[in-house]
Design a protein around this motif. Structure first.
Motif, PDB file in Angstrom:
ATOM      1  N   TYR A  84       0.825  -1.204   0.000  1.00 23.13           N
ATOM      2  CA  TYR A  84       0.000   0.000   0.000  1.00 23.13           C
ATOM      3  C   TYR A  84       0.855   1.248   0.000  1.00 23.13           C
ATOM      4  N   GLN A  85       0.318   2.283  -0.636  1.00 16.75           N
ATOM      5  CA  GLN A  85       0.902   3.608  -0.547  1.00 16.75           C
ATOM      6  C   GLN A  85      -0.220   4.620  -0.352  1.00 16.75           C
ATOM      7  N   ILE A  86       0.147   5.794   0.146  1.00 16.08           N
ATOM      8  CA  ILE A  86      -0.804   6.879   0.363  1.00 16.08           C
ATOM      9  C   ILE A  86      -0.488   8.002  -0.609  1.00 16.08           C
ATOM     10  N   LEU A  87      -1.520   8.472  -1.300  1.00 21.64           N
ATOM     11  CA  LEU A  87      -1.409   9.627  -2.180  1.00 21.64           C
ATOM     12  C   LEU A  87      -2.139  10.791  -1.527  1.00 21.64           C
ATOM     13  N   ALA A  88      -1.466  11.938  -1.414  1.00 17.97           N
ATOM     14  CA  ALA A  88      -2.056  13.122  -0.793  1.00 17.97           C
ATOM     15  C   ALA A  88      -1.692  14.361  -1.592  1.00 17.97           C
ATOM     16  N   GLY A  89      -2.450  15.431  -1.362  1.00 17.11           N
ATOM     17  CA  GLY A  89      -2.137  16.712  -1.980  1.00 17.11           C
ATOM     18  C   GLY A  89      -2.649  16.892  -3.385  1.00 17.11           C
TER      19      GLY A  89
END
Length: 273
Positions: A84-89
């Motif tokens: 898993y990875q988190i994408l933000a912004g």
């Protein structure tokens, strides 16, 4: 009407395999509008990665530079060989704006009372990032509520979930949002009792919180799982999307979230060590 066919979880990973036929809706935000830059700085995309390819699976709420709150089924119902990875912004999942941040997930804490599966209480998970997010104009943490804080009135739902009110999902790339009314859990229970036609109702009157409108046309949907429901000012996290009826936006069916204030003590204890 069997409960399994009436209630669905909302991870985008399972749209094909697990979207239920015709009884309880699932959510784009169905009935929503395009968000604008800086409107939902606490919104994250939880992305499932396999064989070098990552894609949006669930929503998430940034609650600290190292922490994202989401739904447990986003983890437990996915093949274990992925990461898993988190994408933000970002507003657009494919956008390349300078504020875009992608950070690998180090580990996940699943609520100890979550029993696995679809449409069950305690469907909550905390993602710990490998490196901290850089907080800036487009990436900010949202505040947790006080333990057992009660919310009434309207709230704001946001996410990249399906915008279709049929069983065929339509996935947007631009973040969607919609204002929704909080409905009391007794009304929510009665609504699902009617939909389920005597089958067991999984709604937990303390651990869940619900939104309308019961007139239909607006709801969470596939891909909104784990996403935030915030107070109207966007300052306090009220809920984490978990399940609804099928198809999304169905008249008479509420949207169901983890009631974050029920879990505040557990969340704070987990992220402060």
């Amino acid at each position: 009407v069997k409960m399994k066919s009436a209630l669905v979880w909302l991870s985008v990973l399972f749209v094909g395999a697990y979207a239920a036929p015709n009884d309880l809706p699932s959510g784009r935000v169905v009935g929503g509008s395009n968000a604008v830059s800086g409107q939902f700085t606490y919104q994250a995309s939880v992305q499932y990665c396999i064989q070098g390819t990552c894609s949006h699976a669930c929503g998430g709420a940034i609650i600290g530079s190292l922490w994202v709150l989401s739904a447990a089924h986003c983890i437990t119902q996915a093949p274990a060989l992925g990461s898993y990875q988190i994408l933000a912004g970002v507003l657009d999942l494919n956008g390349e704006n300078p504020e875009r941040q992608v950070i690998r997930v180090s580990y996940v804490l699943i609520h100890p009372d979550y029993e696995g599966g679809n449409a069950v209480p305690h469907d909550l998970a905390i993602f710990r990032l490998a490196t901290p997010l850089t907080l800036n104009a487009l990436v900010q943490a949202i505040s947790l509520p006080d333990q057992d804080e009660v919310f009434e009135g309207n709230a704001v739902l946001s996410g990249w979930g399906s915008i279709s009110n049929t069983n065929v999902p339509i996935m947007p790339t631009t973040l969607q949002f919609v204002e929704v009314p909080i409905i009391d859990t007794e009304t929510c229970k009665t609504a699902f009792d009617a939909i389920l036609g005597g089958a067991p109702n999984p709604l937990d009157l303390e651990a869940n919180i619900c939104t309308g409108p019961l007139t239909g046309g607006v709801s969470i949907c596939q891909g909104d799982s784990g996403g935030p429901l915030a107070d109207f000012q966007g300052q306090i996290l009220i809920g984490i999307a978990t399940w609804t009826g099928n198809p999304c936006g169905r008249a008479g069916s509420p949207s169901v979230y983890n009631n974050v204030s029920y879990y505040t003590r557990w969340i704070r204890g987990s992220i402060t060590g």
